[in-house]
Scaffold this motif. Structure first.
Motif, PDB file in Angstrom:
ATOM      1  N   GLY A   1       0.817  -1.206   0.000  1.00 34.80           N
ATOM      2  CA  GLY A   1       0.000   0.000   0.000  1.00 34.80           C
ATOM      3  C   GLY A   1       0.846   1.248   0.000  1.00 34.80           C
ATOM      4  N   GLY A   2       0.180   2.383  -0.049  1.00 38.16           N
ATOM      5  CA  GLY A   2       0.857   3.654  -0.204  1.00 38.16           C
ATOM      6  C   GLY A   2       1.810   3.963   0.929  1.00 38.16           C
ATOM      7  N   PHE A   3       1.412   3.654   2.143  1.00 39.10           N
ATOM      8  CA  PHE A   3       2.238   4.037   3.281  1.00 39.10           C
ATOM      9  C   PHE A   3       3.540   3.246   3.275  1.00 39.10           C
TER      10      PHE A   3
ATOM     11  N   ILE B   1       5.345  16.514  -0.831  1.00 39.78           N
ATOM     12  CA  ILE B   1       4.314  16.577   0.231  1.00 39.78           C
ATOM     13  C   ILE B   1       3.073  17.261  -0.318  1.00 39.78           C
TER      14      ILE B   1
ATOM     15  N   LEU C   1      -0.499  15.448  -0.880  1.00 36.10           N
ATOM     16  CA  LEU C   1      -1.719  15.869  -0.158  1.00 36.10           C
ATOM     17  C   LEU C   1      -2.810  16.255  -1.148  1.00 36.10           C
TER      18      LEU C   1
ATOM     19  N   ALA D   1      -4.283  13.133  -2.739  1.00 37.87           N
ATOM     20  CA  ALA D   1      -5.144  12.424  -1.781  1.00 37.87           C
ATOM     21  C   ALA D   1      -6.461  13.151  -1.607  1.00 37.87           C
ATOM     22  N   LEU D   2      -6.375  14.463  -1.488  1.00 38.16           N
ATOM     23  CA  LEU D   2      -7.595  15.250  -1.271  1.00 38.16           C
ATOM     24  C   LEU D   2      -8.503  15.179  -2.490  1.00 38.16           C
TER      25      LEU D   2
ATOM     26  N   PRO E   1      -9.912   4.899  -4.283  1.00 36.30           N
ATOM     27  CA  PRO E   1      -8.983   4.503  -3.228  1.00 36.30           C
ATOM     28  C   PRO E   1      -7.559   4.337  -3.735  1.00 36.30           C
TER      29      PRO E   1
ATOM     30  N   PHE F   1      -6.175   7.683  -4.068  1.00 35.30           N
ATOM     31  CA  PHE F   1      -5.871   8.184  -2.721  1.00 35.30           C
ATOM     32  C   PHE F   1      -4.543   7.595  -2.240  1.00 35.30           C
ATOM     33  N   ASP F   2      -4.369   6.278  -2.474  1.00 36.47           N
ATOM     34  CA  ASP F   2      -3.158   5.602  -2.034  1.00 36.47           C
ATOM     35  C   ASP F   2      -1.933   6.212  -2.702  1.00 36.47           C
TER      36      ASP F   2
ATOM     37  N   GLY G   1      -1.615   9.288  -3.535  1.00 39.23           N
ATOM     38  CA  GLY G   1      -1.353  10.523  -2.801  1.00 39.23           C
ATOM     39  C   GLY G   1      -0.600  10.242  -1.516  1.00 39.23           C
ATOM     40  N   VAL G   2      -1.048   9.213  -0.782  1.00 40.87           N
ATOM     41  CA  VAL G   2      -0.368   8.846   0.462  1.00 40.87           C
ATOM     42  C   VAL G   2       1.088   8.509   0.159  1.00 40.87           C
TER      43      VAL G   2
ATOM     44  N   ALA H   1       3.086  11.635  -0.431  1.00 40.03           N
ATOM     45  CA  ALA H   1       3.189  12.440   0.787  1.00 40.03           C
ATOM     46  C   ALA H   1       4.183  11.795   1.751  1.00 40.03           C
TER      47      ALA H   1
ATOM     48  N   PHE I   1       7.458  13.707   3.171  1.00 35.83           N
ATOM     49  CA  PHE I   1       7.806  14.186   4.520  1.00 35.83           C
ATOM     50  C   PHE I   1       8.936  13.399   5.144  1.00 35.83           C
TER      51      PHE I   1
END
Lengths: 769, 143
Positions: free
Chosen positions: B34-36, B70, B74, B77-78, B112, B115-116, B118-119, B122, B126
């Motif tokens: 996944g994205g994280f 970043i 964001l 994701a938004l 989703p 969104f992933d 974007g994560v 980001a 960071f």
């Protein structure tokens, strides 16, 4: 009808400055049409007997918090609303004349309407929270009004003082309202009245009562909070007339009257309210008597009058409630008129010192008649309404259930002093020969004397024909306080009885005091408490010391050192959670050790060894490596339990953390000196306790299930609704995507914070060089 | 750190790790990843490169300033929440299309995944912002 009326007033507040640009000198009169119409509508409603039948209006605002915009137009509300809108209309007209040509006149109208709308909201609300919102709005509006001459430092100071005192009282009032709503199960006054019995026997009754009383006492300038009211006369005369006669200061009296059916008729209420009122009555009267400035004379006599009203509400008999309502009307009429007269005199003669004002009747006849009528009503002279009111008050004081003799004595003294003040303010400046008039004084515009004259004649009219207001206006108000039907009859002539004899004695005493005023002023100078012990001076000192106290407090708590914050946060956590755990008496149970495999035991031992390395290593790098081992150990545990996602995340985070820490350590000094042993012991104790509490909580929480778990539902819906077999990821990006968005935003802010901290520091150093 | 072995290894490892991170990102919906996690792995790859070959080299590899990543992440994701708004659903309701593609077959594409992504950006942004800032921080080395 009521909500739209209040909203219209607020709308006018916004429009008034614009209207003033168009209408110029006529603005006051035009703007007065609305409140005048509103008061006529109220009178029509009351005379029609409709005050009982008017519907309760309510709109949901924030229903989950009990915030319901509901309005209850009963007798008490309508009486106050009548005073607010009626006197408000007069003040608008008067203010237009008084401040004619003033740069900020448009703003004056705006503030006045803001004030009027807030006051109407206070008196008409049936919801205590809504009442509180309007209550605070009156404070804000009065701040703006008192500080109207904002170029003057004294105005700003007085405005701030009034705001601080009544605002602080407002905060306690909010606390009291919340406690009361807990005791009574809601914010609706109608409901609270019906549950009064339960509330009075509730454990929270006394705290709620005390907090609410402080709020009411500060607003209504009761001793020892009385000093802000005379300060508030830094405001222009029309504002003073409005503040003192109808509005802000009576809000406290109104609140006491409104809540009498809920909180009243207990020993606590009786003693506290009566005592505060009686003290204020006599202190205000004594101070007023020694003043020479017209506005100060009037301001302190307002303090005394407010004390009288509060005391009557404290006595709590039916007669006292009647006397309070009659006196409320009497005081509003004469005090409003006299403040406007004082303003006119100041405006025309350029001085407010009663010692240098003589013979004004020759040049200001209309103002003189108004002043005379108002002053006579103030002294309680027949056949004015003031006389009826005074007789009623004496009767109520005589029949007070406790300490009636003391109350009566204080009442007679205060009344005699008030008579002397009335003679000084409303009679003496107008008597005398024409050549004693200050040069250049002449009658003002009609708008300056029409209002006071109207109010003065109203006092005479209602005195001669008391039935005009007794039945339709006053009875419903008394009924609202007593929460039962009350018939009120007023008579000018009671026959020769003890009350009349007392009245005559009071008048003689008052005239004697008037004659002795010069001598007693000298005497008062020697008797007065030293300057630094007066409440006003105490307030000044408190305000002066506040910044230093705040600085010291903030300096201690916010030292800028992470270690201090950690000690504070963790200690608070230990104390709060520790007491909660001790009270629970639910000790965590440790079982299931049989299922632990030897491999897991080995892992745990490894992690424990790593922790020892962290604690006792001599270099930071070794400590970091130890921490890393603990982190990887946790990752391995995740793998055992099949949480692949968590394990991967843990390993990656652990790696990055160690790398980043190494970069940080690079910039830090070596352990050149260790903290003193006492600090290490303290930190050790805090660490052990917070760790122990967290462990206990974790063990306890495993057995607690407050809500049905949603894990099952997530697992079921993951593939069908999220199109993914990895539940963890589906939760992150679909079911709880908004949470994830919040989290990555927080991380982004943290990264920017790190960037700013590191990059801005060298800049500072260069500046230092 | 001046090690030839590390430098050469890092050159080759970085690209492989970045590729692996993209695979982790894409497969995350059905298998661990996944994205994280993908983002963390990608950041580690760049960090490895920075430690071996210097921060400047790593920045060149990355092409974008991490802070831009970043912001971009964001925003991506938004914006994944917007399609739901346009079809009268609550913000961030997952919307899916499943086109039939040659060779692959039915491929579910949805917000989703967007969104992933974007994560992913980001997280890279960071992590590397913090890493680069600390690695480039001026200051005297304490011994």
């Amino acid at each position: 009808m009521i909500l739209s009326g209040i909203l219209t007033v607020f709308l006018l507040a916004a429009l008034a400055p614009l209207l003033h640009r168009v209408l110029r000198n006529k603005t006051g009169i035009v703007l007065a049409i609305l409140p005048a119409g509103f008061s006529v509508w109220i009178v029509w409603a009351m005379v029609g007997g409709a005050s009982d039948a008017l519907p309760l209006e309510s709109w949901e605002w924030v229903p989950s918090l009990g915030f319901v915009l509901s309005f209850r137009p009963d007798g008490l509300s309508l009486l106050f609303a009548l005073l607010i809108s009626g006197i408000g209309a007069i003040v608008l007209v008067y203010g237009g004349g008084y401040l004619k040509g003033h740069r900020d006149l448009g703003r004056f109208y705006a503030f006045l309407f803001l004030f009027m709308g807030s006051m109407l909201g206070v008196v008409l609300s049936d919801n205590l929270l809504v009442l509180f919102v309007f209550w605070e709005l009156t404070g804000v509006a009065s701040y703006l009004l008192i500080g109207y001459y904002h170029e003057k430092e004294e105005s700003r100071k007085s405005a701030l003082q009034a705001l601080l005192i009544t605002g602080a009282g407002g905060l306690t009032l909010l606390g009291g309202i919340i406690l009361l709503s807990i005791a009574g199960g809601g914010f609706s006054i109608t409901d609270l009245v019906s549950k009064a019995g339960d509330i009075r026997s509730h454990a929270l009754y006394l705290p709620a009562l005390l907090l609410i009383l402080i709020g009411a006492f500060t607003k209504s300038a009761q001793v020892p909070f009385h000093f802000w009211l005379p300060g508030a006369m830094a405001a222009p005369a029309p504002v003073s007339a409005y503040l003192h006669s109808a509005t802000m200061v009576k809000a406290g009296v109104f609140l006491l009257a409104r809540l009498t059916p809920v909180l009243g008729y207990t020993a606590e209420w009786h003693y506290l309210v009566t005592l505060a009122g009686a003290a204020t009555m006599i202190v205000g009267a004594v101070i007023a008597y020694t003043q020479t400035d017209l506005k100060r004379l009037l301001a302190f006599s307002t303090v005394s009058a407010l004390g009288t009203l509060v005391m009557l509400l404290g006595i709590g008999t039916e007669l006292a409630a009647k006397a309070a309502m009659v006196f409320l009307v009497v005081h509003s009429l004469y005090k409003g008129a006299l403040f406007m007269v004082a303003g006119s005199i100041d405006h025309e003669a350029g001085t407010r010192d009663v010692r240098s004002l003589r013979g004004l009747i020759h040049v200001m006849p209309m103002t003189g008649i108004a002043a005379g009528l108002a002053a006579l009503s103030m002294t309680g002279f027949p056949p004015l309404l003031g006389f009826i009111s005074k007789e009623l008050m004496y009767e109520a004081k005589m029949q007070a259930p406790d300490a009636s003799l003391l109350i009566l004595t204080l009442g007679v003294a205060a009344n005699a002093l008030t008579i002397a003040v009335a003679l000084m303010v409303g009679i003496r400046p107008f008597l005398g020969k024409a050549d004693q008039v200050p040069a250049g004084t002449h009658e003002g515009y009609p708008s300056l004397w029409a209002g006071p004259l109207f109010m003065g004649f109203a006092g005479l009219l209602f005195g001669l024909f008391p039935d005009l207001i007794a039945g339709p206006v006053l009875s419903p108000a008394v009924a609202a306080i007593r929460a039962e039907h009350v018939a009120l009859e007023l008579h000018l002539w009671h026959g020769i009885n003890p009350v009349l004899l007392l009245s005559i004695a009071t008048v003689i005493l008052g005239v004697a005091l008037y004659a002795l005023r010069e001598k007693s002023r000298l005497l008062a100078g020697t008797w007065a408490p030293p300057q630094r012990l007066r409440p006003g001076a105490v307030y000044q000192r408190a305000v002066a010391h506040l910044p230093a106290l705040a600085a010291r407090l903030a300096g201690t708590l916010q030292s800028g050192y992470l270690r201090t914050y950690l000690v504070i946060v963790l200690s608070a956590f230990i104390v709060l959670m520790g007491t909660a755990l001790l009270r629970l008496h639910a000790w965590p149970v440790m079982d299931g050790f049989d299922d632990v495999t030897p491999f897991e035991w080995g892992l745990v031992l490894l992690m424990l060894a790593a922790i020892l390395v962290v604690l006792f290593s001599r270099t930071r790098l070794a400590a970091l490596a130890g921490l890393g081992i603990v982190g990887y150990g946790i990752a391995v545990i995740f793998i055992f339990y099949g949480a692949a996602d968590l394990a991967i995340t843990q390993i990656l985070i652990e790696t990055l953390t160690v790398i980043i820490f190494v970069l940080v350590v690079y910039h830090l000094p070596q352990f050149t000196h260790r903290s003193p042993n006492a600090t290490r012991v303290r930190d050790g104790v805090i660490a052990v306790f917070s760790g122990g509490i967290v462990t206990a909580l974790a063990l306890l929480a495993a057995d607690v299930q407050l809500f049905p778990s949603i894990a099952e539902s997530f697992a079921q819906k993951s593939l069908t609704e999220g199109f993914g077999r990895n539940v963890v990821n589906v939760i992150l990006v679909d079911f709880r995507a908004l949470d994830t968005l919040g989290e990555i935003t927080v991380l982004a802010v943290a990264a920017v914070g790190v960037f700013a901290l590191i990059r801005l520091r060298p800049l500072k150093k260069e500046e230092g060089k | 750190m001046n090690s030839v072995i590390l430098r050469i290894a890092a050159r080759h490892l970085t690209l492989m790790l970045l590729l692996a991170s993209v695979i982790l990102l894409l497969r995350g919906h059905n298998a661990p990843g996944g994205g994280f996690i993908g983002g963390l792995l990608a950041a580690s790859a760049v960090a490895l490169r920075a430690m071996a070959c210097g921060v400047d080299d790593a920045r060149r590899l990355l092409r974008f300033d991490p802070r831009t990543l970043i912001n971009g992440g964001l925003l991506v994701a938004l914006s994944s929440g917007l399609p739901a708004l346009f079809s009268d659903q609550p913000f961030m309701t997952g919307m899916w299309i499943v086109p039939e593609l040659p060779l692959i077959g039915a491929l579910p594409l949805g917000t989703p995944l967007w969104f992933d992504l974007g994560v992913y950006f980001a997280v890279i942004g960071f992590t590397l912002t913090i890493f680069f800032t600390l690695a480039e921080a001026p200051g005297e080395k304490q011994t």
